[in-house]
Design an enzyme around this catalytic site. Structure first.
Site, PDB file in Angstrom:
ATOM      1  N   LYS A  51      92.116  57.342  40.988  1.00 13.71           N
ATOM      2  CA  LYS A  51      91.454  58.791  41.216  1.00 13.71           C
ATOM      3  C   LYS A  51      92.297  59.763  40.451  1.00 13.71           C
ATOM      4  O   LYS A  51      92.037  60.821  39.985  1.00 13.71           O
ATOM      5  CB  LYS A  51      91.215  58.944  42.755  1.00 13.71           C
ATOM      6  CG  LYS A  51      89.980  58.453  43.299  1.00 13.71           C
ATOM      7  CD  LYS A  51      89.473  59.168  44.219  1.00 13.71           C
ATOM      8  CE  LYS A  51      88.194  58.561  44.902  1.00 13.71           C
ATOM      9  NZ  LYS A  51      87.780  59.414  45.979  1.00 13.71           N
ATOM     10  N   LYS A  96      83.619  49.789  39.719  1.00 12.46           N
ATOM     11  CA  LYS A  96      82.544  49.618  40.717  1.00 12.46           C
ATOM     12  C   LYS A  96      81.756  50.658  40.601  1.00 12.46           C
ATOM     13  O   LYS A  96      81.657  51.823  39.895  1.00 12.46           O
ATOM     14  CB  LYS A  96      83.278  49.765  42.171  1.00 12.46           C
ATOM     15  CG  LYS A  96      83.842  51.199  42.587  1.00 12.46           C
ATOM     16  CD  LYS A  96      84.439  51.130  43.798  1.00 12.46           C
ATOM     17  CE  LYS A  96      84.867  52.310  44.070  1.00 12.46           C
ATOM     18  NZ  LYS A  96      85.291  52.893  45.594  1.00 12.46           N
ATOM     19  N   LYS A 117      79.424  57.017  42.975  1.00 15.60           N
ATOM     20  CA  LYS A 117      78.604  57.985  42.877  1.00 15.60           C
ATOM     21  C   LYS A 117      79.580  59.092  42.204  1.00 15.60           C
ATOM     22  O   LYS A 117      78.887  60.040  41.845  1.00 15.60           O
ATOM     23  CB  LYS A 117      78.460  58.760  44.533  1.00 15.60           C
ATOM     24  CG  LYS A 117      79.740  58.761  45.388  1.00 15.60           C
ATOM     25  CD  LYS A 117      79.238  58.946  46.789  1.00 15.60           C
ATOM     26  CE  LYS A 117      80.522  58.655  47.828  1.00 15.60           C
ATOM     27  NZ  LYS A 117      79.837  57.877  48.912  1.00 15.60           N
TER      28      LYS A 117
HETATM   29  P1  TYM Z   1      83.114  55.680  50.180  1.00 16.84           P
HETATM   30  O1  TYM Z   1      82.520  56.802  50.645  1.00 16.84           O
HETATM   31  O2  TYM Z   1      83.739  55.526  48.828  1.00 16.84           O
HETATM   32  O3  TYM Z   1      82.348  54.407  50.441  1.00 16.84           O
HETATM   33  C1  TYM Z   1      81.613  54.087  51.691  1.00 16.84           C
HETATM   34  C2  TYM Z   1      81.396  52.734  51.946  1.00 16.84           C
HETATM   35  O4  TYM Z   1      80.824  51.887  50.911  1.00 16.84           O
HETATM   36  C3  TYM Z   1      81.553  50.992  50.298  1.00 16.84           C
HETATM   37  N1  TYM Z   1      81.203  51.138  48.662  1.00 16.84           N
HETATM   38  C4  TYM Z   1      80.958  49.710  48.209  1.00 16.84           C
HETATM   39  N2  TYM Z   1      80.797  48.739  48.477  1.00 16.84           N
HETATM   40  C5  TYM Z   1      80.408  47.738  47.568  1.00 16.84           C
HETATM   41  N3  TYM Z   1      80.440  48.076  46.153  1.00 16.84           N
HETATM   42  C6  TYM Z   1      80.505  49.139  45.956  1.00 16.84           C
HETATM   43  N4  TYM Z   1      80.271  49.773  44.511  1.00 16.84           N
HETATM   44  C7  TYM Z   1      80.901  50.276  46.782  1.00 16.84           C
HETATM   45  N5  TYM Z   1      81.203  51.644  46.708  1.00 16.84           N
HETATM   46  C8  TYM Z   1      81.318  52.045  47.934  1.00 16.84           C
HETATM   47  C9  TYM Z   1      83.049  51.386  50.633  1.00 16.84           C
HETATM   48  O5  TYM Z   1      83.872  50.202  50.464  1.00 16.84           O
HETATM   49  C10 TYM Z   1      82.781  51.950  52.096  1.00 16.84           C
HETATM   50  O6  TYM Z   1      82.859  50.867  52.870  1.00 16.84           O
HETATM   51  N6  TYM Z   1      87.867  56.071  52.218  1.00 16.84           N
HETATM   52  C11 TYM Z   1      86.456  55.627  52.565  1.00 16.84           C
HETATM   53  C12 TYM Z   1      85.639  56.371  53.509  1.00 16.84           C
HETATM   54  C13 TYM Z   1      86.564  56.396  54.768  1.00 16.84           C
HETATM   55  C14 TYM Z   1      86.600  55.521  55.775  1.00 16.84           C
HETATM   56  C15 TYM Z   1      87.410  55.860  56.909  1.00 16.84           C
HETATM   57  C16 TYM Z   1      86.275  53.984  55.690  1.00 16.84           C
HETATM   58  C17 TYM Z   1      87.151  57.320  55.466  1.00 16.84           C
HETATM   59  N7  TYM Z   1      87.755  56.961  56.580  1.00 16.84           N
HETATM   60  C18 TYM Z   1      87.600  55.024  58.156  1.00 16.84           C
HETATM   61  C19 TYM Z   1      86.406  53.195  57.076  1.00 16.84           C
HETATM   62  C20 TYM Z   1      87.094  53.920  57.990  1.00 16.84           C
HETATM   63  C21 TYM Z   1      85.540  55.789  51.207  1.00 16.84           C
HETATM   64  O7  TYM Z   1      86.058  56.511  50.292  1.00 16.84           O
HETATM   65  O8  TYM Z   1      84.473  55.424  51.028  1.00 16.84           O
END
Ligand code: TYM
Length: 343
Positions: free
Chosen positions: A112, A195, A198
């Site tokens: 990032k 990947k 958004k």
């Molecule tokens: P975030 O907001 O990027 O994504 C939320 C969830 O969606 C999954 N995901 C995907 N899975 C498959 N293919 C993709 N292209 C894809 N894009 C996103 C992510 O793996 C995630 O499960 N850091 C985390 C948010 C977070 C979190 C937490 C997660 C903050 N605190 C505590 C678990 C526990 C994130 O940026 O997710």
């Protein structure tokens, strides 16, 4: 008790990657004997610039996507992170437990921050410590996530263990990542080395949960593929996935096959059995029909919920109250262990 915590950033719309990799599984886990806590992580979102005028609506939109996908706020705790101050408070303690060397290994910061690390926010660097606080604050035992979050869950375990060790306690249980089969890593429709995200500048790279049938059909029609016909089920290895060397030669093609299989709840081998020998001229319309069918109902329910933002705000306020009820005593005990005088 088995307790789940997971989070999603309200940093834009919800993508098919979020849905297949996470949200769909979150909804199912509610009925599999877990106490589930699902959080819109707005404190994480602001580690990169978020337009203040959009952030609140994005938070409502992500909440609507969760509820429309079957997450029941009466059964699960659904809230936004900034409404529970204990997340930031425990994160500070963890900032003091975690070592710089550990943070330097985190792939997401490198990705990032890009080439200009000096211009990244300190929050982006500390992001994984806040994520550890999210989960450990509830003594959650399981963290259902997509493949990209695996390293962060490993770090949570390390932080919890180091805290326990430093203070001579057995306070934070080590959480376990739950990564489901199927599309654990949905790739961009334009470039399968990235990947689906958004934050990708190209909207054609992703399917958003708010896309209508025409947009879904267009994006699948324009998705990058190749002129070869699809192979048969013999390219699937014993683990149920496409053999790595075969996958590496046609990543865009197998990304679409995996999306199809996951949406249809069918093994990849089964889907290849059906489409063996056919080209994308046949496969893409079938995938578009399936995606429109599966996402259409969620889409309609999301729109209905978003018509009444006050109701979404009530859901979040109610969830935050429940979350504080669990988090506050755990933070208080952490403060006691650290040696802080009572407030
Ligand atoms: P975030 O907001 O990027 O994504 C939320 C969830 O969606 C999954 N995901 C995907 N899975 C498959 N293919 C993709 N292209 C894809 N894009 C996103 C992510 O793996 C995630 O499960 N850091 C985390 C948010 C977070 C979190 C937490 C997660 C903050 N605190 C505590 C678990 C526990 C994130 O940026 O997710």
């Amino acid at each position: 008790m088995k307790r789940i915590f997971s989070g999603i950033q309200p940093s834009g719309g919800v993508t098919l990657g979020n849905y297949l990799g996470a949200i769909r599984n979150w909804a199912r886990l509610q009925h599999e004997g877990f106490h589930c806590i699902y959080c819109m992580v707005d404190l994480h979102a602001v580690t990169v610039w978020q337009e203040p005028a959009l952030l609140a609506d994005q938070t409502r939109q992500v909440t609507a996507a969760l509820v429309a996908s079957g997450i029941d706020p009466k059964v699960s705790v659904v809230f936004h992170q900034s409404a529970v101050p204990a997340h930031a408070q425990l994160a500070w303690i963890f900032n003091c437990v975690v070592r710089l060397g550990w943070m330097n290994r985190m792939a997401q910061f490198k990705e990032k921050a890009g080439k200009d690390r000096e211009k990244a926010s300190l929050g982006l660097y500390a992001y994984p410590a806040l994520q550890a606080a999210d989960v450990l604050l509830y003594h959650a035992t399981h963290v259902p996530v997509g493949e990209d979050q695996k390293q962060h869950v490993e770090l949570m375990r390390d932080i919890g263990n180091k805290f326990n060790h430093d203070f001579g306690v057995d306070f934070f249980p080590p959480p376990e990542a739950m990564i489901f089969g199927g599309a654990t890593r949905v790739m961009s429709l334009r470039d399968a080395t990235k990947k689906m995200s958004k934050s990708d500048p190209s909207d054609m790279s992703r399917i958003n949960m708010t896309d209508d049938a025409d947009a879904i059909a267009l994006k699948i029609r324009k998705a990058k593929t190749d002129p070869e016909p699809l192979p048969g089920p013999d390219v699937v290895g014993p683990d149920g996935g496409v053999k790595p060397d075969v996958e590496a030669a046609r990543p865009e093609a197998f990304n679409l096959v995996r999306i199809f299989a996951t949406l249809a709840d069918r093994p990849v081998a089964d889907v290849l059995g059906e489409f063996e020998g056919q080209g994308f001229g046949r496969f893409k319309p079938a995938l578009a029909d399936l995606a429109i069918d599966k996402l259409g109902a969620i889409n309609a329910e999301m729109r209905r919920l978003l018509d009444d933002p006050a109701e979404i705000d009530r859901v979040l306020a109610d969830g935050a109250e429940k979350a504080r009820g669990i988090a506050d005593p755990i933070l208080a005990e952490t403060y006691r262990i650290v040696g802080f005088l009572k407030a």
